[in-house]
Design a protein around this motif. Structure first.
Motif, PDB file in Angstrom:
ATOM      1  N   ILE A  35       0.801  -1.282   0.102  1.00 29.93           N
ATOM      2  CA  ILE A  35       0.160  -0.106  -0.021  1.00 29.93           C
ATOM      3  C   ILE A  35       1.000   1.182   0.069  1.00 29.93           C
ATOM      4  O   ILE A  35       1.802   1.616   0.788  1.00 29.93           O
ATOM      5  CB  ILE A  35      -0.889  -0.001   1.254  1.00 29.93           C
ATOM      6  CG1 ILE A  35      -1.756  -1.344   1.345  1.00 29.93           C
ATOM      7  CG2 ILE A  35      -1.643   1.367   1.211  1.00 29.93           C
ATOM      8  CD1 ILE A  35      -2.794  -1.404   2.280  1.00 29.93           C
ATOM      9  N   THR A  36       0.722   2.141  -0.914  1.00 32.65           N
ATOM     10  CA  THR A  36       1.619   3.387  -1.212  1.00 32.65           C
ATOM     11  C   THR A  36       0.781   4.451  -1.361  1.00 32.65           C
ATOM     12  O   THR A  36      -0.080   4.776  -2.230  1.00 32.65           O
ATOM     13  CB  THR A  36       2.345   3.170  -2.254  1.00 32.65           C
ATOM     14  OG1 THR A  36       3.227   1.870  -2.456  1.00 32.65           O
ATOM     15  CG2 THR A  36       3.181   4.347  -2.516  1.00 32.65           C
ATOM     16  N   PRO A  37       0.732   5.353  -0.326  1.00 28.96           N
ATOM     17  CA  PRO A  37       0.137   6.675  -0.073  1.00 28.96           C
ATOM     18  C   PRO A  37       0.728   7.404  -1.543  1.00 28.96           C
ATOM     19  O   PRO A  37       1.782   7.443  -1.469  1.00 28.96           O
ATOM     20  CB  PRO A  37       0.234   7.289   1.166  1.00 28.96           C
ATOM     21  CG  PRO A  37       0.505   6.174   1.990  1.00 28.96           C
ATOM     22  CD  PRO A  37       1.294   5.147   1.014  1.00 28.96           C
ATOM     23  N   ILE A  38      -0.261   7.974  -2.109  1.00 33.45           N
ATOM     24  CA  ILE A  38       0.230   9.014  -3.097  1.00 33.45           C
ATOM     25  C   ILE A  38       0.073  10.864  -2.452  1.00 33.45           C
ATOM     26  O   ILE A  38       0.828  11.417  -2.741  1.00 33.45           O
ATOM     27  CB  ILE A  38      -0.433   8.801  -4.323  1.00 33.45           C
ATOM     28  CG1 ILE A  38      -0.067   7.560  -5.205  1.00 33.45           C
ATOM     29  CG2 ILE A  38      -0.109   9.931  -5.399  1.00 33.45           C
ATOM     30  CD1 ILE A  38      -0.854   6.968  -6.150  1.00 33.45           C
TER      31      ILE A  38
ATOM     32  N   ASP B 274      -5.526  11.767  -0.682  1.00 26.32           N
ATOM     33  CA  ASP B 274      -6.953  11.261  -1.272  1.00 26.32           C
ATOM     34  C   ASP B 274      -6.678  10.207  -2.314  1.00 26.32           C
ATOM     35  O   ASP B 274      -7.543   9.637  -2.883  1.00 26.32           O
ATOM     36  CB  ASP B 274      -7.739  12.366  -1.717  1.00 26.32           C
ATOM     37  CG  ASP B 274      -8.310  13.463  -0.719  1.00 26.32           C
ATOM     38  OD1 ASP B 274      -8.431  13.058   0.168  1.00 26.32           O
ATOM     39  OD2 ASP B 274      -8.275  14.720  -1.047  1.00 26.32           O
ATOM     40  N   VAL B 275      -5.490   9.954  -2.399  1.00 22.07           N
ATOM     41  CA  VAL B 275      -5.022   8.837  -3.592  1.00 22.07           C
ATOM     42  C   VAL B 275      -4.023   7.906  -2.859  1.00 22.07           C
ATOM     43  O   VAL B 275      -3.161   8.169  -2.537  1.00 22.07           O
ATOM     44  CB  VAL B 275      -4.494   9.643  -4.788  1.00 22.07           C
ATOM     45  CG1 VAL B 275      -4.103   8.422  -5.800  1.00 22.07           C
ATOM     46  CG2 VAL B 275      -5.676  10.491  -5.407  1.00 22.07           C
ATOM     47  N   VAL B 276      -4.324   6.367  -3.378  1.00 21.28           N
ATOM     48  CA  VAL B 276      -3.568   5.438  -2.660  1.00 21.28           C
ATOM     49  C   VAL B 276      -3.404   4.442  -3.814  1.00 21.28           C
ATOM     50  O   VAL B 276      -4.311   4.069  -4.497  1.00 21.28           O
ATOM     51  CB  VAL B 276      -3.912   4.634  -1.262  1.00 21.28           C
ATOM     52  CG1 VAL B 276      -3.134   3.599  -0.950  1.00 21.28           C
ATOM     53  CG2 VAL B 276      -4.037   5.751  -0.408  1.00 21.28           C
ATOM     54  N   ALA B 277      -2.174   3.937  -4.036  1.00 22.67           N
ATOM     55  CA  ALA B 277      -1.975   2.812  -4.847  1.00 22.67           C
ATOM     56  C   ALA B 277      -1.779   1.439  -4.180  1.00 22.67           C
ATOM     57  O   ALA B 277      -1.103   1.340  -2.895  1.00 22.67           O
ATOM     58  CB  ALA B 277      -0.547   3.013  -5.648  1.00 22.67           C
ATOM     59  N   THR B 278      -2.082   0.488  -4.604  1.00 20.91           N
ATOM     60  CA  THR B 278      -2.178  -0.895  -4.116  1.00 20.91           C
ATOM     61  C   THR B 278      -1.623  -1.921  -5.004  1.00 20.91           C
ATOM     62  O   THR B 278      -1.782  -1.798  -6.139  1.00 20.91           O
ATOM     63  CB  THR B 278      -3.408  -1.502  -3.325  1.00 20.91           C
ATOM     64  OG1 THR B 278      -4.412  -1.554  -4.461  1.00 20.91           O
ATOM     65  CG2 THR B 278      -3.910  -0.515  -2.052  1.00 20.91           C
TER      66      THR B 278
ATOM     67  N   ILE C  67      -5.526   1.810  -8.201  1.00 22.30           N
ATOM     68  CA  ILE C  67      -5.700   3.180  -7.588  1.00 22.30           C
ATOM     69  C   ILE C  67      -6.968   3.672  -7.053  1.00 22.30           C
ATOM     70  O   ILE C  67      -7.812   3.429  -7.567  1.00 22.30           O
ATOM     71  CB  ILE C  67      -5.352   4.333  -8.910  1.00 22.30           C
ATOM     72  CG1 ILE C  67      -4.086   4.029  -9.630  1.00 22.30           C
ATOM     73  CG2 ILE C  67      -5.322   5.785  -8.299  1.00 22.30           C
ATOM     74  CD1 ILE C  67      -2.613   4.078  -8.698  1.00 22.30           C
ATOM     75  N   TRP C  68      -6.631   3.949  -5.791  1.00 25.36           N
ATOM     76  CA  TRP C  68      -7.913   4.355  -4.752  1.00 25.36           C
ATOM     77  C   TRP C  68      -7.886   5.730  -4.698  1.00 25.36           C
ATOM     78  O   TRP C  68      -6.722   6.429  -4.445  1.00 25.36           O
ATOM     79  CB  TRP C  68      -7.802   3.546  -3.556  1.00 25.36           C
ATOM     80  CG  TRP C  68      -7.542   2.036  -3.430  1.00 25.36           C
ATOM     81  CD1 TRP C  68      -6.508   1.075  -3.970  1.00 25.36           C
ATOM     82  CD2 TRP C  68      -8.665   1.093  -2.978  1.00 25.36           C
ATOM     83  NE1 TRP C  68      -6.984  -0.036  -3.869  1.00 25.36           N
ATOM     84  CE2 TRP C  68      -8.425  -0.320  -3.274  1.00 25.36           C
ATOM     85  CE3 TRP C  68      -9.969   1.437  -2.527  1.00 25.36           C
ATOM     86  CZ2 TRP C  68      -9.152  -1.385  -2.906  1.00 25.36           C
ATOM     87  CZ3 TRP C  68     -10.615   0.182  -2.208  1.00 25.36           C
ATOM     88  CH2 TRP C  68     -10.239  -1.137  -2.406  1.00 25.36           C
TER      89      TRP C  68
ATOM     90  N   VAL D  79     -10.532   3.708  -8.620  1.00 24.47           N
ATOM     91  CA  VAL D  79     -11.118   4.328  -9.865  1.00 24.47           C
ATOM     92  C   VAL D  79     -10.166   3.813 -11.286  1.00 24.47           C
ATOM     93  O   VAL D  79     -10.672   4.021 -12.373  1.00 24.47           O
ATOM     94  CB  VAL D  79     -10.621   5.765  -9.637  1.00 24.47           C
ATOM     95  CG1 VAL D  79     -11.578   6.288  -8.618  1.00 24.47           C
ATOM     96  CG2 VAL D  79      -9.113   6.240  -9.356  1.00 24.47           C
ATOM     97  N   LEU D  80      -9.009   3.103 -11.093  1.00 26.56           N
ATOM     98  CA  LEU D  80      -8.170   2.598 -11.983  1.00 26.56           C
ATOM     99  C   LEU D  80      -7.630   1.247 -11.430  1.00 26.56           C
ATOM    100  O   LEU D  80      -7.120   1.334 -10.529  1.00 26.56           O
ATOM    101  CB  LEU D  80      -7.317   3.473 -12.361  1.00 26.56           C
ATOM    102  CG  LEU D  80      -6.136   3.156 -13.488  1.00 26.56           C
ATOM    103  CD1 LEU D  80      -6.594   2.926 -14.805  1.00 26.56           C
ATOM    104  CD2 LEU D  80      -5.168   4.132 -13.565  1.00 26.56           C
TER     105      LEU D  80
END
Length: 144
Positions: free
Chosen positions: A85-88, A91-95, A120-121, A131-132
């Motif tokens: 889990i990587t916070p961007i 309001d956006v995070v990648a898993t 991409i959350w 969302v992607l």
């Protein structure tokens, strides 16, 4: 104006791990509607699965329903390791997840595969939603 800073990985893990666990449980139940609760219900939500690009929540739901044979699939999903889990930003995070899958092929044989999923959350008013997403399926070599 500066972009909102990314929350700590620990904070995001506390928020997202239960959602990822719910997705895994929904996948093992072959419950498309339960699984799709984690996707943004928007026309611009995108899922790329191998060489198929699906645009819009409804198109993704319809394909997932077919992939799980309207709930009759026998696929069993396992997570051999925790997701990355990587916070961007705030309001956006990648898993990134790796899942092991065992299922019956159309020919009636059991087959093993791995699914690699990057998502991409985005934090929306209803909570974190995908969302992607991009998923790749790698079939395990057949054993003699």
């Amino acid at each position: 104006m500066a972009a909102p800073s990314a929350p700590s990985t620990t904070t995001v893990q506390v928020e997202l791990l239960p959602l990822l666990d719910e997705m895994l449980a929904a996948a093992n139940a072959h419950d498309t509607d339960r699984f799709m609760r984690m996707y943004a219900r928007q026309p611009d939500t995108v899922l790329v699965f191998d060489d198929i690009t699906l645009r819009g929540w409804q198109a993704i739901r319809d394909a997932q329903l077919d992939w799980w044979d309207h709930g009759k699939s026998d696929a069993v999903y396992r997570a051999p390791s925790p997701p990355q889990i990587t916070p961007i930003n705030a309001d956006v995070v990648a898993t990134l997840q790796t899942l092991e899958v065992t299922s019956t092929t159309p020919a009636g044989a059991k087959a093993d595969a791995r699914v690699f999923a990057t998502s991409i959350w985005k934090r929306l008013p209803e909570g974190w939603r995908i969302v992607l997403a991009h998923e790749s399926l790698l079939m395990a070599p057949a054993t003699p």
